[in-house]
Design an enzyme around this catalytic site. Structure first.
Site, mmCIF file in Angstrom:
data_model
loop_
_atom_site.group_PDB
_atom_site.id
_atom_site.type_symbol
_atom_site.label_atom_id
_atom_site.label_comp_id
_atom_site.label_asym_id
_atom_site.label_seq_id
_atom_site.Cartn_x
_atom_site.Cartn_y
_atom_site.Cartn_z
ATOM 1 C CE1 TYR A 38 30.062 31.377 59.818
ATOM 2 C CE2 TYR A 38 30.725 29.710 58.248
ATOM 3 C CZ TYR A 38 30.433 31.025 58.538
ATOM 4 O OH TYR A 38 30.499 31.972 57.549
ATOM 5 C CG HIS A 96 34.277 35.880 60.158
ATOM 6 N ND1 HIS A 96 33.866 34.686 60.690
ATOM 7 C CD2 HIS A 96 33.310 36.242 59.282
ATOM 8 C CE1 HIS A 96 32.696 34.347 60.155
ATOM 9 N NE2 HIS A 96 32.340 35.279 59.301
HETATM 10 P P1 NAP Z 1 22.928 31.349 50.843
HETATM 11 O O1 NAP Z 1 23.957 30.379 50.420
HETATM 12 O O2 NAP Z 1 22.642 32.527 49.987
HETATM 13 O O3 NAP Z 1 21.528 30.628 51.083
HETATM 14 C C1 NAP Z 1 21.397 29.484 51.873
HETATM 15 C C2 NAP Z 1 19.918 29.103 51.915
HETATM 16 O O4 NAP Z 1 19.468 28.721 50.593
HETATM 17 C C3 NAP Z 1 19.651 27.914 52.817
HETATM 18 O O5 NAP Z 1 18.401 28.134 53.412
HETATM 19 C C4 NAP Z 1 19.588 26.725 51.846
HETATM 20 O O6 NAP Z 1 18.735 25.710 52.328
HETATM 21 C C5 NAP Z 1 18.960 27.378 50.639
HETATM 22 N N1 NAP Z 1 19.371 26.737 49.389
HETATM 23 C C6 NAP Z 1 20.608 26.378 49.014
HETATM 24 N N2 NAP Z 1 20.628 25.861 47.768
HETATM 25 C C7 NAP Z 1 19.336 25.870 47.343
HETATM 26 C C8 NAP Z 1 18.722 25.465 46.140
HETATM 27 N N3 NAP Z 1 19.429 24.968 45.128
HETATM 28 N N4 NAP Z 1 17.366 25.634 46.036
HETATM 29 C C9 NAP Z 1 16.639 26.159 47.065
HETATM 30 N N5 NAP Z 1 17.193 26.572 48.229
HETATM 31 C C10 NAP Z 1 18.527 26.427 48.362
HETATM 32 O O7 NAP Z 1 23.235 31.918 52.321
HETATM 33 P P2 NAP Z 1 24.408 31.856 53.411
HETATM 34 O O8 NAP Z 1 24.413 30.562 54.120
HETATM 35 O O9 NAP Z 1 24.247 33.100 54.207
HETATM 36 O O10 NAP Z 1 25.772 32.028 52.597
HETATM 37 C C11 NAP Z 1 26.546 30.958 52.106
HETATM 38 C C12 NAP Z 1 27.821 30.749 52.900
HETATM 39 O O11 NAP Z 1 28.623 31.929 52.912
HETATM 40 C C13 NAP Z 1 27.595 30.493 54.390
HETATM 41 O O12 NAP Z 1 27.096 29.215 54.656
HETATM 42 C C14 NAP Z 1 28.981 30.755 54.916
HETATM 43 O O13 NAP Z 1 29.836 29.646 54.645
HETATM 44 C C15 NAP Z 1 29.366 31.988 54.110
HETATM 45 N N6 NAP Z 1 29.063 33.266 54.811
HETATM 46 C C16 NAP Z 1 30.099 34.058 55.193
HETATM 47 C C17 NAP Z 1 29.866 35.258 55.849
HETATM 48 C C18 NAP Z 1 31.030 36.136 56.243
HETATM 49 O O14 NAP Z 1 30.853 37.059 57.048
HETATM 50 N N7 NAP Z 1 32.201 35.898 55.702
HETATM 51 C C19 NAP Z 1 28.557 35.685 56.129
HETATM 52 C C20 NAP Z 1 27.495 34.865 55.698
HETATM 53 C C21 NAP Z 1 27.760 33.677 55.044
HETATM 54 P P3 NAP Z 1 19.279 24.317 52.903
HETATM 55 O O15 NAP Z 1 20.300 24.633 53.953
HETATM 56 O O16 NAP Z 1 18.047 23.680 53.431
HETATM 57 O O17 NAP Z 1 19.876 23.537 51.769
#
Ligand code: NAP
Length: 262
Positions: A38, A96
Protein backbone atom coordinates in the site's frame (compact mmCIF):
# COMPACT_ATOMS: atom_id res chain seq x y z
CA UNK A 1 -8.64 -9.16 17.66
CA UNK A 2 -11.06 -6.20 17.62
CA UNK A 3 -14.03 -7.13 15.43
CA UNK A 4 -13.93 -3.85 13.46
CA UNK A 5 -10.74 -2.38 12.02
CA UNK A 6 -9.76 0.44 9.68
CA UNK A 7 -8.66 -0.52 6.15
CA UNK A 8 -6.12 1.73 4.44
CA UNK A 9 -5.67 0.45 0.86
CA UNK A 10 -5.56 3.42 -1.54
CA UNK A 11 -5.46 5.90 1.33
CA UNK A 12 -2.40 7.15 -0.51
CA UNK A 13 -1.88 10.73 0.51
CA UNK A 14 0.44 10.50 3.52
CA UNK A 15 -1.03 13.40 5.45
CA UNK A 16 -4.60 12.25 4.80
CA UNK A 17 -3.81 8.64 5.70
CA UNK A 18 -2.20 9.64 9.01
CA UNK A 19 -5.23 11.81 9.75
CA UNK A 20 -7.67 8.96 8.94
CA UNK A 21 -5.81 6.62 11.30
CA UNK A 22 -5.67 9.22 14.08
CA UNK A 23 -9.38 10.05 13.65
CA UNK A 24 -10.33 6.37 13.74
CA UNK A 25 -8.31 5.63 16.87
CA UNK A 26 -9.74 8.64 18.65
CA UNK A 27 -13.27 7.56 17.60
CA UNK A 28 -12.71 4.18 19.27
CA UNK A 29 -11.15 1.90 16.64
CA UNK A 30 -8.36 -0.33 18.00
CA UNK A 31 -7.46 -2.28 14.84
CA UNK A 32 -5.62 -0.93 11.81
CA UNK A 33 -4.88 -2.86 8.61
CA UNK A 34 -2.12 -1.96 6.16
CA UNK A 35 0.31 -3.76 3.83
CA UNK A 36 3.79 -3.27 2.42
CA UNK A 37 2.33 -2.83 -1.07
CA UNK A 38 0.00 0.00 0.00
CA UNK A 39 3.03 2.27 0.40
CA UNK A 40 1.48 3.94 3.45
CA UNK A 41 3.08 2.18 6.43
CA UNK A 42 4.94 5.40 7.34
CA UNK A 43 1.68 7.34 7.34
CA UNK A 44 -0.14 4.66 9.35
CA UNK A 45 2.70 4.80 11.91
CA UNK A 46 2.42 8.60 12.03
CA UNK A 47 -1.34 8.35 12.64
CA UNK A 48 -0.86 5.91 15.50
CA UNK A 49 1.84 8.11 17.02
CA UNK A 50 -0.38 11.20 16.73
CA UNK A 51 -3.44 9.59 18.34
CA UNK A 52 -4.15 9.86 22.00
CA UNK A 53 -4.05 6.07 22.30
CA UNK A 54 -1.17 3.85 23.46
CA UNK A 55 0.48 1.65 20.83
CA UNK A 56 -0.12 -1.38 23.10
CA UNK A 57 -3.87 -0.77 22.85
CA UNK A 58 -3.85 -0.92 19.03
CA UNK A 59 -4.08 -4.18 17.07
CA UNK A 60 -1.77 -3.45 14.15
CA UNK A 61 -1.60 -5.70 11.10
CA UNK A 62 0.46 -5.52 7.92
CA UNK A 63 1.15 -7.92 5.05
CA UNK A 64 4.28 -9.18 3.31
CA UNK A 65 4.10 -8.62 -0.43
CA UNK A 66 4.47 -11.47 -2.97
CA UNK A 67 7.99 -10.39 -4.02
CA UNK A 68 9.25 -10.70 -0.45
CA UNK A 69 8.28 -14.26 0.37
CA UNK A 70 11.68 -16.02 0.38
CA UNK A 71 12.98 -16.65 3.90
CA UNK A 72 15.45 -13.76 4.03
CA UNK A 73 13.13 -11.33 2.28
CA UNK A 74 10.33 -12.02 4.78
CA UNK A 75 12.69 -11.24 7.67
CA UNK A 76 14.26 -8.15 6.06
CA UNK A 77 11.07 -6.66 4.66
CA UNK A 78 9.31 -7.13 8.00
CA UNK A 79 12.14 -5.26 9.78
CA UNK A 80 11.60 -2.47 7.25
CA UNK A 81 7.83 -2.49 7.90
CA UNK A 82 8.47 -2.22 11.65
CA UNK A 83 10.75 0.76 11.01
CA UNK A 84 8.20 2.50 8.81
CA UNK A 85 5.38 1.82 11.26
CA UNK A 86 7.49 3.11 14.16
CA UNK A 87 6.99 0.05 16.31
CA UNK A 88 9.02 -2.94 17.49
CA UNK A 89 6.28 -5.55 17.06
CA UNK A 90 3.21 -6.35 14.99
CA UNK A 91 0.05 -7.85 16.40
CA UNK A 92 -0.50 -9.75 13.16
CA UNK A 93 1.61 -10.28 10.04
CA UNK A 94 -0.07 -11.76 6.96
CA UNK A 95 1.31 -13.42 3.85
CA UNK A 96 -0.55 -11.19 1.36
CA UNK A 97 -1.21 -13.84 -1.35
CA UNK A 98 -0.16 -17.48 -1.90
CA UNK A 99 1.62 -16.34 -5.07
CA UNK A 100 4.96 -15.69 -6.77
CA UNK A 101 7.71 -16.52 -4.21
CA UNK A 102 5.34 -18.18 -1.76
CA UNK A 103 6.49 -21.58 -0.57
CA UNK A 104 4.70 -22.80 2.56
CA UNK A 105 7.62 -24.14 4.60
CA UNK A 106 10.12 -21.45 3.68
CA UNK A 107 7.76 -18.46 3.85
CA UNK A 108 5.79 -19.47 6.91
CA UNK A 109 8.95 -20.80 8.58
CA UNK A 110 10.30 -17.24 8.41
CA UNK A 111 7.11 -15.86 9.98
CA UNK A 112 7.44 -18.48 12.71
CA UNK A 113 10.99 -17.23 13.43
CA UNK A 114 9.71 -13.66 13.64
CA UNK A 115 7.13 -14.84 16.14
CA UNK A 116 9.74 -16.68 18.21
CA UNK A 117 11.85 -13.48 18.20
CA UNK A 118 8.91 -11.41 19.49
CA UNK A 119 8.67 -9.30 16.31
CA UNK A 120 5.15 -10.50 15.56
CA UNK A 121 2.47 -11.82 17.89
CA UNK A 122 0.42 -13.79 15.35
CA UNK A 123 0.82 -15.38 11.93
CA UNK A 124 -1.81 -14.68 9.29
CA UNK A 125 -2.45 -15.46 5.66
CA UNK A 126 -4.58 -13.71 3.08
CA UNK A 127 -6.44 -14.88 -0.01
CA UNK A 128 -5.90 -18.52 0.97
CA UNK A 129 -8.35 -21.20 -0.15
CA UNK A 130 -8.92 -24.30 2.05
CA UNK A 131 -6.21 -26.28 0.22
CA UNK A 132 -3.65 -23.52 0.88
CA UNK A 133 -4.67 -23.37 4.53
CA UNK A 134 -4.17 -27.08 4.93
CA UNK A 135 -0.64 -26.99 3.49
CA UNK A 136 0.16 -23.87 5.50
CA UNK A 137 -0.84 -25.35 8.83
CA UNK A 138 1.05 -28.57 8.03
CA UNK A 139 4.22 -26.53 7.35
CA UNK A 140 4.62 -24.93 10.79
CA UNK A 141 3.91 -25.69 14.45
CA UNK A 142 2.63 -22.21 15.35
CA UNK A 143 -1.08 -21.71 14.66
CA UNK A 144 -2.32 -19.87 11.58
CA UNK A 145 -4.34 -17.26 13.44
CA UNK A 146 -6.33 -15.61 10.63
CA UNK A 147 -7.15 -15.71 6.94
CA UNK A 148 -8.01 -12.31 5.41
CA UNK A 149 -10.25 -12.67 2.36
CA UNK A 150 -12.80 -10.70 0.39
CA UNK A 151 -16.19 -11.16 2.03
CA UNK A 152 -19.46 -9.20 1.98
CA UNK A 153 -23.14 -9.93 1.20
CA UNK A 154 -22.27 -10.35 -2.50
CA UNK A 155 -19.47 -12.86 -1.80
CA UNK A 156 -20.48 -14.86 1.24
CA UNK A 157 -17.58 -17.37 1.39
CA UNK A 158 -19.69 -20.26 2.72
CA UNK A 159 -17.12 -23.01 2.13
CA UNK A 160 -14.24 -21.02 3.60
CA UNK A 161 -16.32 -20.03 6.61
CA UNK A 162 -17.06 -23.66 7.35
CA UNK A 163 -13.41 -24.67 6.91
CA UNK A 164 -12.15 -21.86 9.17
CA UNK A 165 -14.74 -22.61 11.86
CA UNK A 166 -13.66 -26.29 11.86
CA UNK A 167 -9.96 -25.42 12.08
CA UNK A 168 -10.15 -22.46 14.49
CA UNK A 169 -8.88 -19.88 12.03
CA UNK A 170 -10.32 -16.37 12.32
CA UNK A 171 -11.77 -14.86 9.16
CA UNK A 172 -11.11 -11.20 8.42
CA UNK A 173 -13.31 -9.67 5.71
CA UNK A 174 -11.66 -7.28 3.29
CA UNK A 175 -13.70 -5.07 0.96
CA UNK A 176 -16.58 -5.59 3.45
CA UNK A 177 -18.65 -2.96 1.61
CA UNK A 178 -17.86 -4.63 -1.75
CA UNK A 179 -16.04 -1.36 -2.48
CA UNK A 180 -19.42 0.41 -2.56
CA UNK A 181 -21.47 -2.21 -4.43
CA UNK A 182 -23.51 -3.21 -1.35
CA UNK A 183 -25.07 0.25 -1.41
CA UNK A 184 -27.04 -0.72 -4.56
CA UNK A 185 -28.60 -3.92 -3.21
CA UNK A 186 -32.35 -3.54 -2.49
CA UNK A 187 -32.46 -5.97 0.43
CA UNK A 188 -29.64 -4.11 2.18
CA UNK A 189 -31.25 -0.69 1.57
CA UNK A 190 -34.61 -1.93 2.88
CA UNK A 191 -33.04 -3.29 6.07
CA UNK A 192 -31.02 -0.09 6.46
CA UNK A 193 -34.19 2.03 6.15
CA UNK A 194 -35.98 -0.10 8.74
CA UNK A 195 -33.14 0.58 11.22
CA UNK A 196 -32.58 4.19 10.23
CA UNK A 197 -29.04 2.99 9.55
CA UNK A 198 -26.72 3.20 6.55
CA UNK A 199 -26.23 0.37 4.05
CA UNK A 200 -22.58 0.25 5.18
CA UNK A 201 -23.70 -0.40 8.74
CA UNK A 202 -25.99 -3.22 7.62
CA UNK A 203 -23.22 -4.94 5.67
CA UNK A 204 -20.85 -4.66 8.64
CA UNK A 205 -23.52 -5.86 11.10
CA UNK A 206 -24.20 -8.89 8.89
CA UNK A 207 -20.47 -9.78 8.88
CA UNK A 208 -20.40 -9.48 12.66
CA UNK A 209 -23.39 -11.85 12.87
CA UNK A 210 -21.28 -14.35 10.92
CA UNK A 211 -18.46 -14.08 13.47
CA UNK A 212 -16.20 -12.34 10.98
CA UNK A 213 -13.92 -9.34 11.66
CA UNK A 214 -14.31 -6.51 9.11
CA UNK A 215 -11.83 -3.83 8.04
CA UNK A 216 -13.74 -1.24 5.97
CA UNK A 217 -11.57 1.44 4.41
CA UNK A 218 -12.77 4.95 5.19
CA UNK A 219 -10.95 8.20 4.63
CA UNK A 220 -12.92 11.06 6.17
CA UNK A 221 -14.47 11.35 9.60
CA UNK A 222 -18.07 10.83 8.34
CA UNK A 223 -17.40 7.38 6.90
CA UNK A 224 -15.07 6.44 9.76
CA UNK A 225 -17.79 7.24 12.32
CA UNK A 226 -20.62 5.75 10.24
CA UNK A 227 -18.78 2.42 10.13
CA UNK A 228 -17.88 2.56 13.81
CA UNK A 229 -21.54 3.02 14.67
CA UNK A 230 -22.32 -0.29 12.96
CA UNK A 231 -21.31 -1.84 16.29
CA UNK A 232 -24.60 -0.54 17.68
CA UNK A 233 -26.71 -2.06 14.88
CA UNK A 234 -28.15 -5.49 15.45
CA UNK A 235 -30.08 -7.47 12.86
CA UNK A 236 -32.99 -9.82 13.51
CA UNK A 237 -32.67 -13.49 12.51
CA UNK A 238 -35.05 -12.80 9.65
CA UNK A 239 -32.93 -9.90 8.37
CA UNK A 240 -29.78 -12.02 8.56
CA UNK A 241 -31.57 -14.73 6.55
CA UNK A 242 -32.70 -12.24 3.91
CA UNK A 243 -29.08 -11.22 3.40
CA UNK A 244 -27.93 -14.87 3.49
CA UNK A 245 -30.36 -15.47 0.61
CA UNK A 246 -28.76 -12.89 -1.70
CA UNK A 247 -27.64 -15.27 -4.38
CA UNK A 248 -24.71 -13.42 -5.96
CA UNK A 249 -21.00 -14.23 -6.21
CA UNK A 250 -19.20 -11.03 -7.13
CA UNK A 251 -15.53 -10.47 -6.48
CA UNK A 252 -14.03 -7.00 -6.45
CA UNK A 253 -10.40 -8.13 -6.22
CA UNK A 254 -9.05 -10.66 -8.73
CA UNK A 255 -5.48 -9.92 -9.86
CA UNK A 256 -3.82 -12.25 -12.37
CA UNK A 257 -1.81 -13.92 -9.58
CA UNK A 258 -4.97 -14.93 -7.66
CA UNK A 259 -5.51 -18.63 -6.86
CA UNK A 260 -6.58 -20.79 -9.85
CA UNK A 261 -9.89 -21.64 -8.22
CA UNK A 262 -11.21 -18.06 -8.69
P1 NAP B 1 -14.34 -1.38 1.18
O1 NAP B 1 -13.90 -1.18 2.58
O2 NAP B 1 -15.37 -2.41 0.89
O3 NAP B 1 -14.88 -0.02 0.55
C1 NAP B 1 -14.16 1.18 0.61
C2 NAP B 1 -14.95 2.25 -0.13
O4 NAP B 1 -16.20 2.51 0.56
C3 NAP B 1 -14.22 3.57 -0.19
O5 NAP B 1 -14.54 4.15 -1.43
C4 NAP B 1 -14.83 4.39 0.96
O6 NAP B 1 -14.80 5.77 0.68
C5 NAP B 1 -16.26 3.90 0.93
N1 NAP B 1 -16.89 3.95 2.25
C6 NAP B 1 -16.38 3.55 3.42
N2 NAP B 1 -17.27 3.70 4.43
C7 NAP B 1 -18.38 4.25 3.87
C8 NAP B 1 -19.62 4.64 4.40
N3 NAP B 1 -19.91 4.48 5.69
N4 NAP B 1 -20.55 5.16 3.53
C9 NAP B 1 -20.26 5.31 2.20
N5 NAP B 1 -19.08 4.94 1.65
C10 NAP B 1 -18.15 4.41 2.48
O7 NAP B 1 -13.09 -1.69 0.22
P2 NAP B 1 -11.52 -1.99 0.34
O8 NAP B 1 -10.76 -0.76 0.61
O9 NAP B 1 -11.19 -2.78 -0.87
O10 NAP B 1 -11.37 -3.00 1.57
C11 NAP B 1 -11.12 -2.60 2.90
C12 NAP B 1 -9.70 -2.89 3.34
O11 NAP B 1 -9.39 -4.28 3.21
C13 NAP B 1 -8.62 -2.24 2.47
O12 NAP B 1 -8.51 -0.87 2.68
C14 NAP B 1 -7.42 -3.05 2.89
O13 NAP B 1 -6.94 -2.61 4.16
C15 NAP B 1 -8.02 -4.45 2.95
N6 NAP B 1 -7.85 -5.21 1.68
C16 NAP B 1 -7.05 -6.31 1.68
C17 NAP B 1 -6.87 -7.05 0.53
C18 NAP B 1 -6.00 -8.29 0.56
O14 NAP B 1 -5.62 -8.80 -0.50
N7 NAP B 1 -5.68 -8.80 1.73
C19 NAP B 1 -7.50 -6.69 -0.67
C20 NAP B 1 -8.35 -5.56 -0.65
C21 NAP B 1 -8.51 -4.85 0.52
P3 NAP B 1 -13.81 6.79 1.42
O15 NAP B 1 -12.42 6.24 1.27
O16 NAP B 1 -14.03 8.05 0.68
O17 NAP B 1 -14.21 6.89 2.86
Amino acid sequence: MPVLGLGTWENDDAEQCAESVRTALEAGYRHVDTAQIYGNEDAVGDGIAAADVDREDVFLATKVWIDELSHDDVIESTEESLDRLGTDYLDLLYVHWPAREYEAEETLGALEELKEDGKIDRIGVSNFEPEHLETAQDAIDAPIFANQVEMHPLLQQRELREYCADTDIELVAYSPLARGDVFDVDVISEIADAHDASAAQVSLAWLREKGVTAIPKATGEDHIRDNWESLGASLSDEEVERIDDIDRTERQVHPDFAPDAW
